[in-house]
Design an enzyme around this catalytic site. Sequence first.
Site, mmCIF file in Angstrom:
data_model
loop_
_atom_site.group_PDB
_atom_site.id
_atom_site.type_symbol
_atom_site.label_atom_id
_atom_site.label_comp_id
_atom_site.label_asym_id
_atom_site.label_seq_id
_atom_site.Cartn_x
_atom_site.Cartn_y
_atom_site.Cartn_z
ATOM 1 N N PHE A 1 0.848 -1.077 -0.034
ATOM 2 C CA PHE A 1 0.002 -0.054 0.131
ATOM 3 C C PHE A 1 0.835 1.107 -0.006
ATOM 4 O O PHE A 1 2.046 1.382 0.739
ATOM 5 C CB PHE A 1 -0.856 0.011 1.291
ATOM 6 C CG PHE A 1 -1.952 -0.997 1.307
ATOM 7 C CD1 PHE A 1 -3.248 -0.576 0.514
ATOM 8 C CD2 PHE A 1 -1.976 -2.010 1.769
ATOM 9 C CE1 PHE A 1 -4.333 -1.498 0.665
ATOM 10 C CE2 PHE A 1 -3.079 -2.982 1.807
ATOM 11 C CZ PHE A 1 -4.181 -2.659 1.186
ATOM 12 N N ASP A 2 0.496 2.168 -0.859
ATOM 13 C CA ASP A 2 1.091 3.483 -0.738
ATOM 14 C C ASP A 2 0.343 4.242 0.544
ATOM 15 O O ASP A 2 -0.669 3.494 0.922
ATOM 16 C CB ASP A 2 0.809 4.297 -1.805
ATOM 17 C CG ASP A 2 1.411 5.753 -1.790
ATOM 18 O OD1 ASP A 2 2.528 6.040 -1.260
ATOM 19 O OD2 ASP A 2 0.436 6.766 -2.206
ATOM 20 N N LYS A 3 0.925 5.122 1.185
ATOM 21 C CA LYS A 3 0.154 5.782 2.179
ATOM 22 C C LYS A 3 -0.594 7.058 1.710
ATOM 23 O O LYS A 3 -1.904 7.066 1.842
ATOM 24 C CB LYS A 3 1.351 6.390 3.040
ATOM 25 C CG LYS A 3 0.745 7.102 4.428
ATOM 26 C CD LYS A 3 1.572 7.774 5.173
ATOM 27 C CE LYS A 3 2.094 9.100 4.841
ATOM 28 N NZ LYS A 3 1.210 10.083 4.858
ATOM 29 N N VAL B 1 -1.213 -1.254 -4.242
ATOM 30 C CA VAL B 1 -2.237 -0.270 -4.291
ATOM 31 C C VAL B 1 -1.717 1.158 -3.996
ATOM 32 O O VAL B 1 -0.942 1.411 -3.026
ATOM 33 C CB VAL B 1 -3.075 -0.601 -3.038
ATOM 34 C CG1 VAL B 1 -4.595 0.289 -3.181
ATOM 35 C CG2 VAL B 1 -3.622 -2.112 -3.191
#
Length: 763
Positions: free
Chosen positions: A307-309, A505
């Site tokens: 996951f990106d933040k 994502v």
Amino acid sequence: MFDRWRVDLGVFVICGGGLVLGALTWLLGERAVATAAWILAAIAALLPLAWQVLGALRRREAGVDVLALVAIGGALLLHEHLTAAVIALMFAGGTLLESHAERRARRELSALLAHAPRSAQRYEGGGLVDIPLEAIAPGDRLVVRHGEVLAVDGTLTAERAVLDESTLTGESLPVTWLRGDRLRSGAINAGDAFDMVATAVVADSTFAAVVRLVEAAQQSRAPAVRLADRYALWFVPLALLLAALAWLVSGDPLRALAVLVVATPCPLLLAVPIAVVAGISRCARRGILVKDGAALEGLAASQTLFFDKTGTLTGGQARLIGIEGVATADADHLLALAASLEQLSSHVIATAVVGAARQRQLALQVPREVSESAGAGISGRIDGARVSVGSLDYVSRVASVPLPMRALLERSLNEGASAVLVAVDGQFAGMLLLADQLRVEAPRALRLLRRSGIGRIVMLTGDRREVAEAIGAGLGVDEVLAEHTPAGKLAVIKAARANGRTVMVGDGINDAPALAAADVGVAMGARGATASAEAADIVLIADRLDRLAEALRIARDTRRIALQSVFAGMGLSLLAMAVAALGYLPPLYGAALQEAIDVAVILNALRVLRIQPLRTSQYRLDPAQVEHLHAEHRELEPVLDRLSAVADRLPTLQGDAFVAAVREVEAMLRERVLPHEQADDHEVYPQIAALLGGDDPLAAMSRSHREIFRLHRRLAGLVAGLSAPQVDARARQELQRTLHALDAILRLHFLQEEEIYQNLAPD
């Protein structure tokens, strides 16, 4: 451009038309015409099929198409023309469904290129000239206006520049650069216009490098292996061997043809594409755009999620989280002063401050004598007072900032927040804290993903390590990989793919290379950069992270149903092959039986359309009611902010100030928070419990109410026993402990309620 779907559609139309025409003319006695029509139908499927099989053999691959090729060719050679036409139509139908599922897979980087600027403003002869990007050379002096994208890398020659670099780093808050700093192309000017000197041509700039990374990642991806082909590894040799034995033992080639006809793997060719298309359709109804069947199959088999933040796990926008350094009664006044002034600034932080004031329905005024230092701060007169709003350096020029506020500012910055300081008439007045907060549905989404079988969840971001680790710890991810550039993210994804199927994502151009390199790329399409949506395989148009858990469930259920159809169809085909090998099933009847098997597996595959979404209940709250519940929490945010501020400042307060502060907090809790919690318990919770079902689904939430009431009673008792000017050290410690406990449980309780409201909100 070659469009496989149009070709497959044409083949299907020719096969279907030829079969129908042949049947009609046969009934009319025109047998020669009927035979010609059936031969035409068979050849229409045979030619592209032969080309496809030859290509696969050159790549040393063999799939289920081999059986269809042998069956159609064998039927034509043995003059079983109707049989050949029937097999051709079945094969063409399966191929058409499969290509339809993959039709949207061929996406180019049109959105990424659309984000890139088309021209630049260069100083020439004392004026500005609009020039094409290719004409920019190192040393050219350029001007970048507000909202424009930097065309090339360069050096800042203005005093300062404020850039939105979220497309490059994932950092949601704008970055201020000073004279002489190196600027990167692809960033957006979030402040006033500024001058810069180009240090590279367009092809050598940062933004162009990101484009090349995406292109290289897409080209390096291995073609997805069709689910059907995996089971052809044993089914095809078995069918060919059984057909050969039937011919060898009986001496009748029609027996071999009959075996191949019923062995033609239509359960594989039809069930899988139909299930996949149905799964894609089911996802679309839930606001999930799946671009091809390979993406759905890949998601079903995934075990690791990256996951990106910013914009993915968080909302991607700054939000007011606290007002420090002022009394509760003055907090709204301070916010109104700052927002009144920030109305005239184009800075993204200014937009967040104004939005927070309007959310609290504060009356804003029109300032006079306004002057702004781009990216630093803004000053002006409001009601005769000189107000300055901006960074620490900017406000420090006109007011002395207390040391405790400086320490709080440093701690807040380390935790990922941004601060706006306010001074009035040369005196420090207070500080606004803003931060990018977690999506409400993020914790639930990660829980659902783990429950669905995801074994490892990793946060992969360009943000600062301390910010990323704080958020990662709150979410319970397995690993945090911070401060990664687009190239660094790409390297991480490539390395992870060696250990299994990976899903990335993200949102923003900085995520596009990683999205393209992952086995399955997922983009937050509603708010993310369009380039990421183009590079990704799946786009969450609904802009809700919990829809990824729904996509995973649909993908895995689709794969399960498809495999059920495959195994059932292949089992029936094996029985029919045995009957045909013994001579009890002629080729034409075998084709008819195979059609019956096809109908059965198709009906089973269509069960994918009945996959239910992940939801707590089939019932939903009214949209107006959901908004009302959220609004009540927003109205109580100042109370929680004041509670937290008093709890932190108790050790520094003395005498009457100490007593006044704790009495103020106790009164606010008694008059505003407790009535809200009582109304929730008696009015809201019974209604929500009826929607959720079960005997007492909100028991834990009601238990939190009891704890809040208990802690308030303790606080009220302690406050009643206070007397100024001296406060007992033990009483002071107990008061601070109680305030911190109330602050923690109230914030957690509000977040839990927000998550419940979000889950019951209309789609």
